[in-house]
Each structure stands twice: as structure tokens, then as C-alpha cells.
Design a protein around this motif. Structure first.
Motif, PDB file in Angstrom:
ATOM      1  N   TYR A  67      37.537  36.700  33.114  1.00 56.68           N
ATOM      2  CA  TYR A  67      36.840  36.516  34.390  1.00 56.68           C
ATOM      3  C   TYR A  67      36.419  35.061  34.556  1.00 56.68           C
ATOM      4  O   TYR A  67      36.630  34.453  35.611  1.00 56.68           O
ATOM      5  CB  TYR A  67      35.627  37.447  34.451  1.00 56.68           C
ATOM      6  N   HIS A 118      40.182  29.616  40.161  1.00 63.76           N
ATOM      7  CA  HIS A 118      39.945  29.816  41.586  1.00 63.76           C
ATOM      8  C   HIS A 118      39.278  28.581  42.190  1.00 63.76           C
ATOM      9  O   HIS A 118      39.721  28.039  43.202  1.00 63.76           O
ATOM     10  CB  HIS A 118      39.046  31.039  41.761  1.00 63.76           C
ATOM     11  N   PHE A 177      44.945  31.533  44.372  1.00 64.77           N
ATOM     12  CA  PHE A 177      43.798  32.082  45.103  1.00 64.77           C
ATOM     13  C   PHE A 177      43.900  33.600  45.168  1.00 64.77           C
ATOM     14  O   PHE A 177      42.939  34.324  44.949  1.00 64.77           O
ATOM     15  CB  PHE A 177      43.756  31.554  46.544  1.00 64.77           C
ATOM     16  N   ASN A 205      38.771  38.552  40.678  1.00 68.16           N
ATOM     17  CA  ASN A 205      37.313  38.361  40.818  1.00 68.16           C
ATOM     18  C   ASN A 205      36.683  39.541  41.553  1.00 68.16           C
ATOM     19  O   ASN A 205      35.618  40.023  41.178  1.00 68.16           O
ATOM     20  CB  ASN A 205      37.023  37.073  41.603  1.00 68.16           C
ATOM     21  N   LEU A 206      37.361  39.999  42.613  1.00 65.43           N
ATOM     22  CA  LEU A 206      36.828  41.150  43.364  1.00 65.43           C
ATOM     23  C   LEU A 206      36.752  42.377  42.465  1.00 65.43           C
ATOM     24  O   LEU A 206      35.749  43.090  42.448  1.00 65.43           O
ATOM     25  CB  LEU A 206      37.714  41.448  44.579  1.00 65.43           C
ATOM     26  N   ARG A 248      33.980  42.243  40.146  1.00 60.03           N
ATOM     27  CA  ARG A 248      32.690  42.459  40.839  1.00 60.03           C
ATOM     28  C   ARG A 248      32.576  43.889  41.354  1.00 60.03           C
ATOM     29  O   ARG A 248      31.721  44.214  42.157  1.00 60.03           O
ATOM     30  CB  ARG A 248      32.562  41.467  42.001  1.00 60.03           C
ATOM     31  N   LYS A 294      36.625  37.084  54.371  1.00 64.15           N
ATOM     32  CA  LYS A 294      37.333  36.116  53.525  1.00 64.15           C
ATOM     33  C   LYS A 294      38.823  36.444  53.450  1.00 64.15           C
ATOM     34  O   LYS A 294      39.660  35.563  53.554  1.00 64.15           O
ATOM     35  CB  LYS A 294      36.712  36.094  52.119  1.00 64.15           C
ATOM     36  N   PHE A 332      41.930  34.236  54.895  1.00 61.04           N
ATOM     37  CA  PHE A 332      43.009  33.826  53.997  1.00 61.04           C
ATOM     38  C   PHE A 332      44.363  34.107  54.647  1.00 61.04           C
ATOM     39  O   PHE A 332      45.274  33.278  54.601  1.00 61.04           O
ATOM     40  CB  PHE A 332      42.891  34.549  52.654  1.00 61.04           C
ATOM     41  N   MET A 359      36.302  29.143  53.844  1.00 57.58           N
ATOM     42  CA  MET A 359      36.609  29.955  52.653  1.00 57.58           C
ATOM     43  C   MET A 359      35.677  29.594  51.505  1.00 57.58           C
ATOM     44  O   MET A 359      35.213  30.460  50.772  1.00 57.58           O
ATOM     45  CB  MET A 359      38.055  29.713  52.219  1.00 57.58           C
ATOM     46  N   GLY A 399      33.064  32.054  49.738  1.00 53.84           N
ATOM     47  CA  GLY A 399      33.080  32.235  48.291  1.00 53.84           C
ATOM     48  C   GLY A 399      31.676  32.080  47.710  1.00 53.84           C
ATOM     49  O   GLY A 399      31.222  32.906  46.908  1.00 53.84           O
ATOM     50  N   VAL A 434      29.112  35.112  45.946  1.00 44.84           N
ATOM     51  CA  VAL A 434      28.482  34.977  44.620  1.00 44.84           C
ATOM     52  C   VAL A 434      26.962  34.923  44.725  1.00 44.84           C
ATOM     53  O   VAL A 434      26.251  35.550  43.944  1.00 44.84           O
ATOM     54  CB  VAL A 434      28.982  33.700  43.910  1.00 44.84           C
ATOM     55  N   ARG A 435      26.452  34.179  45.727  1.00 46.40           N
ATOM     56  CA  ARG A 435      25.017  33.864  45.709  1.00 46.40           C
ATOM     57  C   ARG A 435      24.243  34.442  46.879  1.00 46.40           C
ATOM     58  O   ARG A 435      23.045  34.202  46.996  1.00 46.40           O
ATOM     59  CB  ARG A 435      24.856  32.351  45.700  1.00 46.40           C
TER      60      ARG A 435
HETATM   61  C1  HEM Z   1      41.941  29.334  50.730  1.00 47.77           C
HETATM   62  C2  HEM Z   1      41.614  30.188  49.832  1.00 47.77           C
HETATM   63  C3  HEM Z   1      40.296  30.277  49.077  1.00 47.77           C
HETATM   64  C4  HEM Z   1      39.328  29.348  48.838  1.00 47.77           C
HETATM   65  C5  HEM Z   1      39.282  27.905  49.288  1.00 47.77           C
HETATM   66  C6  HEM Z   1      38.298  30.009  48.011  1.00 47.77           C
HETATM   67  C7  HEM Z   1      37.158  29.379  47.529  1.00 47.77           C
HETATM   68  C8  HEM Z   1      36.228  29.971  46.693  1.00 47.77           C
HETATM   69  C9  HEM Z   1      35.151  29.276  46.009  1.00 47.77           C
HETATM   70  C10 HEM Z   1      34.863  27.784  46.108  1.00 47.77           C
HETATM   71  C11 HEM Z   1      34.467  30.200  45.255  1.00 47.77           C
HETATM   72  C12 HEM Z   1      33.301  29.942  44.267  1.00 47.77           C
HETATM   73  C13 HEM Z   1      32.029  30.175  44.862  1.00 47.77           C
HETATM   74  C14 HEM Z   1      30.887  30.031  43.848  1.00 47.77           C
HETATM   75  O1  HEM Z   1      31.078  30.132  42.640  1.00 47.77           O
HETATM   76  O2  HEM Z   1      29.789  29.824  44.325  1.00 47.77           O
HETATM   77  C15 HEM Z   1      35.117  31.460  45.490  1.00 47.77           C
HETATM   78  C16 HEM Z   1      34.700  32.624  44.902  1.00 47.77           C
HETATM   79  C17 HEM Z   1      35.315  33.811  45.132  1.00 47.77           C
HETATM   80  N1  HEM Z   1      36.450  34.041  45.885  1.00 47.77           N
HETATM   81 FE1  HEM Z   1      37.558  32.683  46.838  1.00 47.77          FE
HETATM   82  N2  HEM Z   1      38.654  31.309  47.790  1.00 47.77           N
HETATM   83  C18 HEM Z   1      39.869  31.515  48.422  1.00 47.77           C
HETATM   84  C19 HEM Z   1      40.594  32.664  48.483  1.00 47.77           C
HETATM   85  C20 HEM Z   1      40.121  33.866  48.014  1.00 47.77           C
HETATM   86  C21 HEM Z   1      40.828  35.124  48.156  1.00 47.77           C
HETATM   87  C22 HEM Z   1      42.183  35.297  48.835  1.00 47.77           C
HETATM   88  C23 HEM Z   1      40.027  36.074  47.592  1.00 47.77           C
HETATM   89  C24 HEM Z   1      40.262  37.566  47.488  1.00 47.77           C
HETATM   90  C25 HEM Z   1      41.423  38.158  47.527  1.00 47.77           C
HETATM   91  C26 HEM Z   1      38.833  35.410  47.083  1.00 47.77           C
HETATM   92  C27 HEM Z   1      37.779  36.034  46.434  1.00 47.77           C
HETATM   93  C28 HEM Z   1      36.723  35.384  45.832  1.00 47.77           C
HETATM   94  C29 HEM Z   1      35.716  36.045  44.986  1.00 47.77           C
HETATM   95  C30 HEM Z   1      35.618  37.525  44.678  1.00 47.77           C
HETATM   96  C31 HEM Z   1      34.829  35.062  44.557  1.00 47.77           C
HETATM   97  C32 HEM Z   1      33.613  35.245  43.630  1.00 47.77           C
HETATM   98  C33 HEM Z   1      33.999  34.729  42.272  1.00 47.77           C
HETATM   99  C34 HEM Z   1      32.937  35.040  41.262  1.00 47.77           C
HETATM  100  O3  HEM Z   1      32.875  36.195  40.878  1.00 47.77           O
HETATM  101  O4  HEM Z   1      32.194  34.128  40.879  1.00 47.77           O
HETATM  102  N3  HEM Z   1      38.920  34.071  47.351  1.00 47.77           N
HETATM  103  N4  HEM Z   1      36.176  31.304  46.361  1.00 47.77           N
END
Ligand code: HEM
Length: 170
Positions: free
Chosen positions: A4, A11, A63, A70-71, A74, A98, A102, A156, A160, A164-165
Motif C-alpha cells: 500500500y 501514485h 494512476f 488504494n481504493l 481503503r 475522481k 479521470f 485530481m 486525492g 485521504v484527509r
Molecule cells: C490524473 C490522475 C490522478 C492524479 C493526478 C491523482 C492524484 C492523487 C494524489 C496527489 C493523491 C495523494 C493525496 C494525499 O496523500 O494527500 C491521491 C490519492 C489517491 N488517489 Fe489519486 N490521482 C489520480 C488518479 C486516481 C485514480 C484513477 C484513482 C482511482 C481509480 C485514484 C484514487 C486515489 C486514492 C484512493 C487515493 C488515496 C491514497 C491513500 O490511500 O493515501 N486516483 N491521488
């Protein structure tokens, strides 16, 4: 747990590479190329655009894979997407927004990277002299699609962070 952490690391790294790459193009390359002649700019955009396109689409794959992982980590399950109490919840809405954004990014990128972008550089390098107005219109459209993608990318990152927060309370 380790998988994870590696997934979140990859990511965020992909987000830095893609968003950082677009920022560099917008803030450094474009203003610089505005001072040089059109032919050189178009040739640079074609070559740099083709290289960045490969990186961007590899990033989209990362991504998707790390995002789904990640999902899952969670606790989000595929069945949640048909459960009204989940997709109506603030968290469910964040995740669905989100994923929808995407999909929009993939469409805008495909149009920009494989259609308008190449057509714009071709118009300048091959036909610019014969129809400068058409070449200029294509160039403007390519720039517009690039900027739309940048704004969607920032959204995005914000989504994200909220996943998380939590959602900011003003
Ligand atoms: C252009 C595409 C994407 C960008 C720029 C992006 C950006 C980010 C960023 C910067 C975070 C971190 C946030 C943090 O730690 O505070 C994040 C977390 C996350 N993103 Fe994305 N993301 C993208 C695509 C996706 C896609 C396609 C999914 C789902 C299918 C996704 C699901 C998640 C999840 C679940 C987290 C939480 C991660 C964790 O558990 O800490 N993201 N994303």
C-alpha cells in the motif's frame, strides 16, 4: 501494508511527473518558444510532445492501477458503486467524482495527444505558409486542450488530498 505504501508512493510520483511536466511546458517552454520562430517551436512541440505523451500515458496506467489498489486498501468494493447509501455519501461522491474526472482526462488527452496536437504541429511545419489562419486556429485549440487537462489534473490532486484527509470546512 508495504504494498500500500509503495502504491501511494507511485501514485503521488506519477502525479508529480505529469503535473510537473505540464507546469514546465506552460511556465518555461511556451514563454521561451514564443520568442523563437514558429517552425522551430512547432518542431520542438512535436518532438517534446511525442516524448511527454509516452510518459503521460504510462502515468495514466500507473494512476489507474495504484488508484484502484488504494481504493481497495481503503475498503472500497465494486459493490459499493451500486449501493445508494455509499455513492450518496460524501466519501462516495469524492471517489466517483475522481473516477469521472479521470475518464474526462483520458478523453481530453486522447484528443490533444493523438489528434489536435499532431494536426497543429503538422499545420505549422507543413502548411503554415499556405494557410496561416488554419494553422493558428489548430495551435490555439491544442493549447486550450492542454490547459483544460492541466486544470483537471489540479482537481485530481485536490480530490486525492480530500479522499485521504477529508473535505475542507470553510
Ligand atoms: C490524473 C490522475 C490522478 C492524479 C493526478 C491523482 C492524484 C492523487 C494524489 C496527489 C493523491 C495523494 C493525496 C494525499 O496523500 O494527500 C491521491 C490519492 C489517491 N488517489 Fe489519486 N490521482 C489520480 C488518479 C486516481 C485514480 C484513477 C484513482 C482511482 C481509480 C485514484 C484514487 C486515489 C486514492 C484512493 C487515493 C488515496 C491514497 C491513500 O490511500 O493515501 N486516483 N491521488
Amino acid at each position: 501494508m508495504n504494498l500500500y505504501l509503495i502504491s501511494v508512493f507511485l501514485h503521488i510520483l506519477s502525479a508529480m511527473l505529469w503535473i510537473g511536466g505540464m507546469l514546465f511546458l506552460i511556465l518555461v517552454v511556451t514563454p521561451f518558444l514564443k520568442q523563437s520562430d514558429r517552425m522551430n517551436s512547432a518542431q520542438f512541440y512535436r518532438n517534446a510532445g511525442q516524448r511527454f505523451r509516452k510518459i503521460a500515458w504510462m502515468g495514466f496506467a500507473v494512476f489507474f492501477v495504484t488508484g484502484v489498489f488504494n481504493l481497495g486498501y481503503r475498503g472500497v468494493r465494486l459493490t459499493d458503486f451500486v449501493r445508494p447509501e455509499w455513492f450518496g455519501s460524501p466519501y462516495g461522491k469524492l471517489v466517483i467524482t475522481k473516477i469521472a474526472l479521470f475518464i474526462a482526462i483520458l478523453i481530453v488527452s486522447a484528443v490533444h495527444d493523438f489528434w489536435i496536437g499532431p494536426a497543429a504541429t503538422r499545420a505549422v511545419t507543413e502548411g503554415g505558409k499556405s494557410d496561416p489562419a488554419a494553422a493558428e486556429k489548430l495551435r490555439k485549440n491544442a493549447a486550450l486542450f492542454g490547459r483544460i487537462n492541466f486544470i483537471l489534473g489540479l482537481a485530481m490532486v485536490a480530490l486525492g488530498v480530500m479522499i485521504v484527509r477529508g473535505v475542507p470546512r470553510f
